[in-house]
Enzyme design. Sequence first.
Site, PDB file in Angstrom:
ATOM      1  N   CYS A 135     -25.344 -79.381 -70.817  1.00 42.33           N
ATOM      2  CA  CYS A 135     -25.203 -79.804 -69.418  1.00 42.33           C
ATOM      3  C   CYS A 135     -25.909 -81.112 -69.100  1.00 42.33           C
ATOM      4  O   CYS A 135     -25.256 -82.102 -68.773  1.00 42.33           O
ATOM      5  CB  CYS A 135     -25.750 -78.711 -68.506  1.00 42.33           C
TER       6      CYS A 135
HETATM    7  N1  LIG Z   1     -23.929 -73.048 -71.592  1.00 43.54           N
HETATM    8  C1  LIG Z   1     -24.548 -73.281 -70.463  1.00 43.54           C
HETATM    9  O1  LIG Z   1     -25.750 -73.115 -70.368  1.00 43.54           O
HETATM   10  C2  LIG Z   1     -23.796 -73.756 -69.230  1.00 43.54           C
HETATM   11  C3  LIG Z   1     -24.447 -73.706 -67.987  1.00 43.54           C
HETATM   12  C4  LIG Z   1     -23.773 -74.095 -66.844  1.00 43.54           C
HETATM   13  C5  LIG Z   1     -22.474 -74.583 -66.956  1.00 43.54           C
HETATM   14  N2  LIG Z   1     -21.837 -74.650 -68.158  1.00 43.54           N
HETATM   15  C6  LIG Z   1     -20.477 -75.144 -68.205  1.00 43.54           C
HETATM   16  O2  LIG Z   1     -19.587 -74.087 -68.458  1.00 43.54           O
HETATM   17  C7  LIG Z   1     -18.491 -74.526 -69.258  1.00 43.54           C
HETATM   18  C8  LIG Z   1     -18.360 -73.661 -70.508  1.00 43.54           C
HETATM   19  O3  LIG Z   1     -19.533 -73.831 -71.293  1.00 43.54           O
HETATM   20  P1  LIG Z   1     -19.975 -72.801 -72.411  1.00 43.54           P
HETATM   21  O4  LIG Z   1     -21.408 -73.140 -72.699  1.00 43.54           O
HETATM   22  O5  LIG Z   1     -19.642 -71.412 -72.041  1.00 43.54           O
HETATM   23  O6  LIG Z   1     -19.051 -73.276 -73.625  1.00 43.54           O
HETATM   24  P2  LIG Z   1     -18.775 -72.476 -74.992  1.00 43.54           P
HETATM   25  O7  LIG Z   1     -18.313 -73.487 -75.967  1.00 43.54           O
HETATM   26  O8  LIG Z   1     -19.916 -71.579 -75.311  1.00 43.54           O
HETATM   27  O9  LIG Z   1     -17.560 -71.520 -74.623  1.00 43.54           O
HETATM   28  C9  LIG Z   1     -16.286 -71.952 -74.330  1.00 43.54           C
HETATM   29  C10 LIG Z   1     -15.294 -70.988 -74.951  1.00 43.54           C
HETATM   30  O10 LIG Z   1     -14.001 -71.373 -74.530  1.00 43.54           O
HETATM   31  C11 LIG Z   1     -13.098 -71.182 -75.614  1.00 43.54           C
HETATM   32  N3  LIG Z   1     -11.941 -71.984 -75.331  1.00 43.54           N
HETATM   33  C12 LIG Z   1     -11.756 -73.321 -75.490  1.00 43.54           C
HETATM   34  N4  LIG Z   1     -10.532 -73.683 -75.055  1.00 43.54           N
HETATM   35  C13 LIG Z   1      -9.945 -72.570 -74.601  1.00 43.54           C
HETATM   36  C14 LIG Z   1      -8.664 -72.281 -74.022  1.00 43.54           C
HETATM   37  N5  LIG Z   1      -7.773 -73.248 -73.809  1.00 43.54           N
HETATM   38  N6  LIG Z   1      -8.392 -71.024 -73.684  1.00 43.54           N
HETATM   39  C15 LIG Z   1      -9.301 -70.030 -73.901  1.00 43.54           C
HETATM   40  N7  LIG Z   1     -10.511 -70.229 -74.443  1.00 43.54           N
HETATM   41  C16 LIG Z   1     -10.823 -71.483 -74.779  1.00 43.54           C
HETATM   42  C17 LIG Z   1     -13.901 -71.553 -76.835  1.00 43.54           C
HETATM   43  O11 LIG Z   1     -13.373 -70.973 -78.009  1.00 43.54           O
HETATM   44  C18 LIG Z   1     -15.289 -71.016 -76.477  1.00 43.54           C
HETATM   45  O12 LIG Z   1     -15.464 -69.687 -76.934  1.00 43.54           O
HETATM   46  C19 LIG Z   1     -18.754 -76.004 -69.526  1.00 43.54           C
HETATM   47  O13 LIG Z   1     -18.081 -76.785 -68.578  1.00 43.54           O
HETATM   48  C20 LIG Z   1     -20.229 -76.136 -69.307  1.00 43.54           C
HETATM   49  O14 LIG Z   1     -20.592 -77.440 -68.915  1.00 43.54           O
HETATM   50  C21 LIG Z   1     -22.486 -74.216 -69.314  1.00 43.54           C
END
Ligand SMILES: NC(=O)c1ccc[n+]([C@@H]2O[C@H](COP(=O)([O-])OP(=O)(O)OC[C@H]3O[C@@H](n4cnc5c(N)ncnc54)[C@H](O)[C@@H]3O)[C@@H](O)[C@H]2O)c1
Length: 431
Positions: free
Chosen positions: A270
């Site tokens: 982030c």
């Molecule tokens: N990790 C954090 O601490 C955090 C905190 C706040 C916000 N966010 C935001 O949340 C969002 C997701 O982050 P995350 O950390 O969970 O990412 P991540 O990579 O852990 O998880 C994303 C998942 O989405 C899947 N994916 C990708 N494309 C896809 C599709 N078309 N259909 C279905 N699944 C799909 C991937 O295989 C993966 O498992 C980002 O925008 C991030 O900035 C993350």
Amino acid sequence: MGLLERLRNGDAVFGVIGLGYVGLPLAVEMARGGNRVVGFEVSAEKAAEVNAGRSYIPDVPTEELAEFVSAGLIEATTDFGRVSECDAVAICVPTPLNKAKEPDVSYMVAATESIADHLRPDMLVTLESTTYPGTTEEVVQPILERGGLKVGTDIFLAFSPERVDPGNPVYQTKNTPKVVGGVTPQCTEAAVAFYERFLEQIVPVSSTRAAEMSKLLENIFRCVNIALVNELLMLSERMDVDIWEVVDAAKTKPFGFMPFYPGPGLGGHCIPIDPFYLAWKAREYDFHTEFIELAGKVNENMPYYVIKRLMEALNTRKKSLAGSRVLLLGVAYKSDIDDMRESPAIKTAELMLDKGADVVYHDPFVNEFVVAGRSVPACDLTADALAATDAVLIITAHSNVDYALVVDSADLILDTRNALSSYDAENVVKL
Ligand SMILES: NC(=O)c1ccc[n+]([C@@H]2O[C@H](COP(=O)([O-])OP(=O)(O)OC[C@H]3O[C@@H](n4cnc5c(N)ncnc54)[C@H](O)[C@@H]3O)[C@@H](O)[C@H]2O)c1
């Protein structure tokens, strides 16, 4: 029965697109609220793990996931045709930057397209991925509407930023207030009714843009304040002032101050990334977000500064970095988690390898550490291994490390996290 009624009765089926750090805890919270959840993944391995009741996200205990899977409340699939079974779907896919530091919305577009292909009237879609103001209405809405269903009348669309803080023992998905902004007031109402089913506090705002911007403000606030304290760290070194002591003193002020700490650089999915989503969008409005650019510049310089300090510390032992054996202690981007994304350890290790250091690492949470295609060997934290190093470089201070052993056995330690504040030892150098 309409969507609102189904949501309020508890009859609605929920969908989560992307079962990662954000999506899997969200699915578990939905199930804990008594709702049936279908998780959609592009990774067949992740879907299979979820269906076997095995968690791959540290914040989600396997026993808990297994309980909800066997109760039939959570299932995962790669079959996006099943989106049509859902009444409300939350998109939680990655939003990275490309090499030019521009937003890469391709995951979001792909996820929205998979929903659009199976959309039916009276469905709610929420976007949780962090992104620039305007994305929900400029990118997601047109894709959802291309089959003829209109947002606000036939279907509902809102942005609700995820605020998960991995490893936080107090605030998790359920008790972190959730900001929600719909395209229309009806969209906001539906999104509030959805999240109220399983979260403690919902904070409605007037638009998707306000919700999108609120998440960026939170992250930019952190990024700018970390840069500020990093700049003051570099000045304090020249002035022979201990910045850690200064922050501890300042934070005794009971109002108007919040402590931020210096460190080896930003990490995670982030803080190093999200501000650039806004900086990119701002240019469309002939606006330059100078605080973001400046903070980026200061924070990106930190690994270089750490290496300079390491070379100076080695100099006191009449050693050069080239040929020195350096043990990187803690390589995940923050303490007590396994997430390596954007970790400052990566850049730091790369700089050391380029300068000819012999780099090894120890991290109780990380099994493999690859830097620019080069595999960095793991090293057990024993007295002998520590004694065989020229320097230990603490990048991330995990709580389950035997720091007394490190101080007793290593010749030189550069501590970028003030993890050794309780040791007054000649071989410890604070950043
Ligand atoms: N990790 C954090 O601490 C955090 C905190 C706040 C916000 N966010 C935001 O949340 C969002 C997701 O982050 P995350 O950390 O969970 O990412 P991540 O990579 O852990 O998880 C994303 C998942 O989405 C899947 N994916 C990708 N494309 C896809 C599709 N078309 N259909 C279905 N699944 C799909 C991937 O295989 C993966 O498992 C980002 O925008 C991030 O900035 C993350």
